[in-house]
Design a protein around this motif. Structure first.
Motif, PDB file in Angstrom:
ATOM      1  N   SER A   1      32.158 -10.968  44.448  1.00  0.00           N
ATOM      2  CA  SER A   1      31.305 -10.573  43.114  1.00  0.00           C
ATOM      3  C   SER A   1      32.909  -9.792  42.427  1.00  0.00           C
ATOM      4  O   SER A   1      32.282  -8.751  41.569  1.00  0.00           O
ATOM      5  N   GLN A   2      33.988  -9.636  42.362  1.00  0.00           N
ATOM      6  CA  GLN A   2      35.021  -9.377  41.834  1.00  0.00           C
ATOM      7  C   GLN A   2      34.997 -10.020  40.380  1.00  0.00           C
ATOM      8  O   GLN A   2      34.367 -10.693  40.271  1.00  0.00           O
ATOM      9  N   THR A   3      34.953  -9.909  39.489  1.00  0.00           N
ATOM     10  CA  THR A   3      34.961  -9.575  38.818  1.00  0.00           C
ATOM     11  C   THR A   3      36.539  -9.472  37.599  1.00  0.00           C
ATOM     12  O   THR A   3      37.108  -9.074  37.996  1.00  0.00           O
ATOM     13  N   ARG A   4      36.526 -10.438  36.536  1.00  0.00           N
ATOM     14  CA  ARG A   4      37.420 -10.278  36.222  1.00  0.00           C
ATOM     15  C   ARG A   4      37.065 -11.180  34.098  1.00  0.00           C
ATOM     16  O   ARG A   4      35.915 -11.115  34.077  1.00  0.00           O
TER      17      ARG A   4
ATOM     18  N   GLN B   1      36.384  -4.416  40.014  1.00  0.00           N
ATOM     19  CA  GLN B   1      36.285  -5.552  38.587  1.00  0.00           C
ATOM     20  C   GLN B   1      36.914  -4.948  37.391  1.00  0.00           C
ATOM     21  O   GLN B   1      37.992  -4.522  37.714  1.00  0.00           O
TER      22      GLN B   1
ATOM     23  N   GLU C   1      32.379  -9.406  31.609  1.00  0.00           N
ATOM     24  CA  GLU C   1      33.400  -9.468  32.724  1.00  0.00           C
ATOM     25  C   GLU C   1      32.082 -10.688  33.537  1.00  0.00           C
ATOM     26  O   GLU C   1      31.260 -11.225  33.103  1.00  0.00           O
ATOM     27  N   THR C   2      33.604 -11.666  34.368  1.00  0.00           N
ATOM     28  CA  THR C   2      32.403 -13.033  35.034  1.00  0.00           C
ATOM     29  C   THR C   2      32.618 -12.250  36.560  1.00  0.00           C
ATOM     30  O   THR C   2      34.323 -12.476  36.759  1.00  0.00           O
ATOM     31  N   SER C   3      32.113 -12.716  37.261  1.00  0.00           N
ATOM     32  CA  SER C   3      31.973 -12.792  38.320  1.00  0.00           C
ATOM     33  C   SER C   3      32.882 -14.156  38.745  1.00  0.00           C
ATOM     34  O   SER C   3      32.671 -14.931  38.765  1.00  0.00           O
TER      35      SER C   3
ATOM     36  N   ARG D   1      32.178 -15.963  41.793  1.00  0.00           N
ATOM     37  CA  ARG D   1      31.273 -16.592  41.608  1.00  0.00           C
ATOM     38  C   ARG D   1      30.766 -16.638  40.728  1.00  0.00           C
ATOM     39  O   ARG D   1      29.928 -18.567  40.376  1.00  0.00           O
ATOM     40  N   GLU D   2      30.171 -16.850  39.210  1.00  0.00           N
ATOM     41  CA  GLU D   2      29.698 -16.639  38.351  1.00  0.00           C
ATOM     42  C   GLU D   2      30.726 -18.113  37.624  1.00  0.00           C
ATOM     43  O   GLU D   2      29.941 -18.946  36.845  1.00  0.00           O
TER      44      GLU D   2
END
Ligand SMILES: NC(=O)c1ccc[n+]([C@@H]2O[C@H](COP(=O)([O-])OP(=O)(O)OC[C@H]3O[C@@H](n4cnc5c(N)ncnc54)[C@H](O)[C@@H]3O)[C@@H](O)[C@H]2O)c1
Length: 329
Positions: free
Chosen positions: A219-222, A289, A257-259, A261-262
């Protein structure tokens, strides 16, 4: 009037503009070198080839193998240059934490060496790579006016580079733009890169039908920014200095923002393979995040378009699979 970043005319003589690119054999530097060559400039690369590769370089580049911490080498490389793009660094948070002093020597010492040569040569403008790592754990969207709070030696040295750039203008008249890159991705990236190497790793695994393991639940986003957009910022930054000398700090990001997982799912869509995703152990100290505001860069440089993740991934995947020969990928 805006000085064109193109061939300089001197009477009837047309003279090439020379730009120095430190770290020009690396991932981002080699794409920048290509863009400058395409504009008709002469490109001089100073690189020690510690992570850079000869295969990345267009043969038209003038290559000087050397250390960015060596004042004589940097000065030699900068003589006659209209501007310096300073990208050479040990671009690894892990290495900077392990070899604190050694990477400090390059990441801050090398940067001051560049500013000092720029000063000695009469104020050569410098466009340099900073990093989103200067922000540390910002909650919400990181803007340039947020209080920096780096959590790594790498981020601390990038922040130091920004502060010395401020001094460079005030005390020595050296104009600069520092770009805080977020997670840059694209062809030629080393898959072990802590920034976006994950994209190449996922792409290979998903393409081969192998499972991928996330750190934690993914779930961490970049904020993933395509390398061509970074190059556009760098070139526009140099143009901006010709018009309005100053000491600027600007994000290079998309604001999206993109996790992780995404990201894996987007690569699955692009490769038409359903990814097999497993949750793994969370990584200590992982930033939850990271997303930046592109607004100030958009206003300052007039850059409105950023490549979508889908388009950037398509270009990267095509280059990885050799479907399309993207320059010398
Ligand atoms: N890739 C990213 O997502 C990202 C994010 C934030 C900041 N940055 C910064 O952007 C810049 C370029 O990063 P990159 O991803 O292209 O990394 P890279 O490792 O591909 O490029 C760095 C280049 O610098 C050279 N170099 C290293 N130490 C040197 C020295 N002492 N003297 C001369 N050359 C030296 C390397 O050989 C390499 O060619 C770096 O300053 C990095 O810190 C990158």
């Amino acid at each position: 009037m805006r000085a064109p970043l193109c061939l300089a005319h001197h009477g009837t003589e047309v003279r090439l503009t020379t730009y120095l690119v430190t770290g020009g054999a690396g991932f981002i530097g080699s794409h920048l070198a290509d863009a400058l060559l395409a504009e008709g400039h002469h490109v001089r690369v100073l690189d020690d080839f510690s992570t850079g590769r000869t295969e990345n370089l267009d043969p038209r580049c003038e290559v000087m193998r050397g250390d960015v911490c060596d004042p004589a080498a940097v000065r030699r490389a900068m003589v006659g240059a209209s501007g310096c793009f300073h990208l050479a660094a040990v671009a690894s948070v892990v290495r900077a934490n392990e070899d604190w002093l050694g990477t400090h020597r390059v990441n801050l010492g090398g940067t001051i060496t560049v500013y000092d040569a720029a000063r000695a040569l009469g104020g050569v403008p410098v466009v340099y790579a900073s990093s989103a790592a200067v922000y540390g754990n910002v909650s919400g969207v990181a803007r340039e006016d947020a209080t920096p709070a780096p959590r790594t030696a790498y981020g601390a040295d990038k922040l130091g580079s920004e502060q010395h750039a401020g001094v460079g203008l005030l005390v020595h008249g050296v104009a600069s733009v520092g770009f805080r890159f977020f997670n840059v991705y694209g062809p030629r990236q080393d898959p072990s890169s802590p920034y976006s190497g994950v994209i190449s790793i996922f792409a290979r695994a998903i393409g081969a039908g192998e499972p991928i393991t996330l750190h934690g639940d993914g779930s961490q986003t970049r904020d993933f920014v395509f390398v061509a957009d970074v190059v556009q910022h760098l070139v526009a930054g140099m143009q901006h200095l010709a018009d309005r000398p100053g000491a600027y700090l600007l994000n290079v990001c998309t604001g999206r923002e993109t996790s992780i997982r995404e990201l894996a799912e987007a690569i699955g869509v692009a490769t038409r393979r359903k990814p097999v995703i497993k949750d793994g152990p969370a990584r200590a100290g992982d930033i939850a995040q990271s997303v930046g505001s592109p607004r100030l860069a958009t206003i300052t440089l007039g850059l409105h378009e950023r490549t979508s993740l889908a388009d950037g991934l398509a270009t990267l995947l095509a280059s990885l699979s050799g479907q399309r020969s993207l320059e010398r990928v």
